[in-house]
Write an enzyme that holds these catalytic residues in place. Structure first.
Site, PDB file in Angstrom:
ATOM      1  N   LYS A 174     -12.101  62.527   2.141  1.00  0.00           N
ATOM      2  CA  LYS A 174     -13.207  62.432   1.204  1.00  0.00           C
ATOM      3  C   LYS A 174     -12.240  62.395  -0.395  1.00  0.00           C
ATOM      4  CE  LYS A 174     -16.224  65.524  -0.298  1.00  0.00           C
ATOM      5  NZ  LYS A 174     -15.886  65.705  -1.696  1.00  0.00           N
ATOM      6  N   GLU A 182     -13.035  62.411  -4.752  1.00  0.00           N
ATOM      7  CA  GLU A 182     -13.797  62.434  -5.775  1.00  0.00           C
ATOM      8  C   GLU A 182     -13.851  61.231  -6.786  1.00  0.00           C
ATOM      9  OE1 GLU A 182     -14.117  66.091  -7.660  1.00  0.00           O
ATOM     10  OE2 GLU A 182     -14.661  67.319  -5.731  1.00  0.00           O
ATOM     11  N   ASP A 216     -13.433  71.122  -0.306  1.00  0.00           N
ATOM     12  CA  ASP A 216     -12.629  71.877  -1.064  1.00  0.00           C
ATOM     13  C   ASP A 216     -13.234  73.008  -1.795  1.00  0.00           C
ATOM     14  OD1 ASP A 216     -13.642  70.459  -2.964  1.00  0.00           O
ATOM     15  OD2 ASP A 216     -12.072  70.037  -4.082  1.00  0.00           O
ATOM     16  N   SER A 217     -14.613  72.909  -1.406  1.00  0.00           N
ATOM     17  CA  SER A 217     -15.518  74.088  -1.896  1.00  0.00           C
ATOM     18  C   SER A 217     -14.965  75.480  -1.125  1.00  0.00           C
ATOM     19  CB  SER A 217     -17.039  74.032  -1.179  1.00  0.00           C
ATOM     20  OG  SER A 217     -16.884  73.561  -0.020  1.00  0.00           O
ATOM     21  N   ASP A 235     -11.407  67.150   2.756  1.00  0.00           N
ATOM     22  CA  ASP A 235     -11.461  67.027   1.343  1.00  0.00           C
ATOM     23  C   ASP A 235     -10.380  66.905   0.787  1.00  0.00           C
ATOM     24  OD1 ASP A 235     -13.242  66.457  -0.901  1.00  0.00           O
ATOM     25  OD2 ASP A 235     -14.205  68.511  -0.909  1.00  0.00           O
ATOM     26  N   GLU A 272     -23.816  63.625  -5.466  1.00  0.00           N
ATOM     27  CA  GLU A 272     -24.073  65.392  -5.746  1.00  0.00           C
ATOM     28  C   GLU A 272     -24.728  65.449  -7.206  1.00  0.00           C
ATOM     29  OE1 GLU A 272     -20.624  67.855  -5.071  1.00  0.00           O
ATOM     30  OE2 GLU A 272     -21.752  69.473  -5.996  1.00  0.00           O
TER      31      GLU A 272
HETATM   32  O1  KIV Z   1     -16.285  70.543  -1.188  1.00  0.00           O
HETATM   33  C1  KIV Z   1     -17.464  70.444  -0.662  1.00  0.00           C
HETATM   34  O2  KIV Z   1     -17.935  71.243   0.173  1.00  0.00           O
HETATM   35  C2  KIV Z   1     -18.143  69.065  -1.103  1.00  0.00           C
HETATM   36  C3  KIV Z   1     -19.606  68.909  -0.890  1.00  0.00           C
HETATM   37  C4  KIV Z   1     -20.318  69.803  -1.563  1.00  0.00           C
HETATM   38  C5  KIV Z   1     -20.060  67.693  -0.867  1.00  0.00           C
HETATM   39  O3  KIV Z   1     -17.696  68.449  -1.880  1.00  0.00           O
END
Ligand code: KIV
Length: 283
Positions: A113, A115, A44-45, A83, A180
Site C-alpha cells: 500500500k 499513500e 505503518d500505524s 504498508d 480515509e
Molecule cells: O497504517 C494503517 O493502519 C493504515 C490504515 C489506517 C488504512 O493506513
C-alpha cells in the site's frame, strides 16, 4: 479459497463488503484470520499503536519487514498487504520498486500500500507484478503538510481533486484504494467511479469495504481513539484487571499455589525432574 486481488474485484461486482483489519504480529494475525477477514493490512500505524510514536513518520523498512513476516506466519488464508513506510517510495521509482519488492520477496506479503497519488509508480509496480493498494484522503504520512490528522475532501475543490487522484490510481492499476476520513458522499462518488475496490476508514458505509485498526476495534489502546473507530471489546481494561490480580497474588503469596508448582517425587532428593521430563531448574 484464499483471498487474492481477484476477490476484491469480484466482491465489488457482487456488492459484497470486503473486510480488512490491521495486524502487526503473528498472534493477532491468527486471531483476525480466524475471524474470517478477507485481508490483513500490516499498517505503518504500527508506529503509533505498537511502538508508541505520535505519528507514522519514524517507521522504517526494517520494522515493516519484521511486522510483515510476523503477520504472514500467523495469517493462514487472508491476503496480506504491507504498508510502505515514509521515505521508502518517495525518493525515486527505482528505490520504491526495490523496497516494494522486498515485501513480497523477503516477507511474503501479497501486495503493498502507498499513500498519495503517484500513478507512474503504481503503473510500474503493477507492471512487474506487485499489486498496489492506494490510499487517499487523510494520508497520515503527510500529517504535517495537512496541518494535523484532519478530515479531507470537505470543500468542492478538494473533493474534485480527490476524485481525479482516485481515477488516476485506478487507471494506473490499483486493485483497491483506501479512503480515509472523507465525507460519506465523496466516498460514494469515488466508489461508483472507479473499478478498484474502495476500502473506507472514516469514509462511511458506501465504500466497497472497511478497514479498522485492530487495537481500536479490540479496545487495546490507552490514548486517543478516532471518532470513526468502533470498540467491539475492552482488552486494555480486561488486561489491566488481570495483571492487577497477578500483582496482588504474587505480593500476598497466593500465587503460585500447589497447582502451579512442581513437587519433587517422594524420596527423589533435591535434583528431581518434573513429570513432563523437563528439568525444572533449567528454565
Ligand atoms: O497504517 C494503517 O493502519 C493504515 C490504515 C489506517 C488504512 O493506513
Amino acid at each position: 479459497m484464499p483471498t487474492s486481488v481477484l476477490t476484491f474485484s469480484e466482491k465489488k461486482q457482487r456488492h459484497e463488503k470486503i473486510v480488512v483489519i490491521t495486524a502487526y504480529d503473528a498472534l493477532t494475525a491468527a486471531l483476525v484470520n480466524g475471524a474470517g477477514v478477507d485481508a490483513i493490512l500490516v499498517g505503518d500505524s504500527a508506529g503509533m499503536v505498537f511502538a508508541g510514536h505520535d505519528t507514522t513518520l519514524p517507521v522504517t523498512m526494517d520494522e515493516m519487514l519484521y511486522h510483515t513476516r510476523s503477520v504472514v506466519r500467523g495469517a493462514r488464508s487472508a491476503f496480506v498487504i504491507a504498508d510502505m513506510p515514509f521515505l521508502s517510495y518517495q525518493c525515486g521509482h527505482d528505490e520504491a520498486v526495490r523496497n516494494a519488492g522486498r515485501f513480497l520477496k523477503e516477507a511474503g506479503a501479497q501486495a503493498v500500500k502507498l499513500e498519495g497519488s503517484d500513478p507512474g509508480l503504481v503503473a510500474r509496480l503493477v507492471g512487474i507484478g506487485i499489486p498496489v493498494m492506494g490510499h487517499l484522503g487523510l494520508t497520515p504520512q503527510s500529517v504535517h503538510a495537512l496541518g494535523g490528522f484532519r478530515a479531507q475532501g470537505k470543500t468542492m475543490e478538494s473533493a474534485a481533486r480527490l476524485i481525479e487522484q482516485a481515477k488516476a490510481l485506478d487507471i494506473a492499476g490499483c486493485f483497491s484504494i483506501v479512503l480515509e476520513c472523507v465525507p460519506t458522499s465523496l466516498a460514494a462518488r469515488v466508489t461508483e467511479t472507479v473499478r478498484a475496490a474502495t476500502i473506507g476508514i472514516g469514509a462511511g458505509v458506501a465504500c466497497d469495504g472497511q478497514v479498522s485498526v485492530v487495537n481500536d476495534l479490540l479496545g487495546l489502546s490507552t490514548g486517543y481513539v478516532p471518532r470513526h473507530a468502533k470498540r467491539y471489546a475492552d482488552f486494555y481494561n480486561e488486561g489491566l484487571a488481570a495483571v492487577r490480580s497477578y500483582v496482588e497474588e504474587v505480593r500476598s503469596g497466593a500465587f503460585p499455589s500447589a497447582e502451579h508448582s512442581i513437587e519433587a517425587p517422594q524420596g527423589s532428593g533435591r535434583t528431581a525432574t518434573s513429570t513432563s521430563g523437563i528439568d525444572p531448574t533449567s528454565r
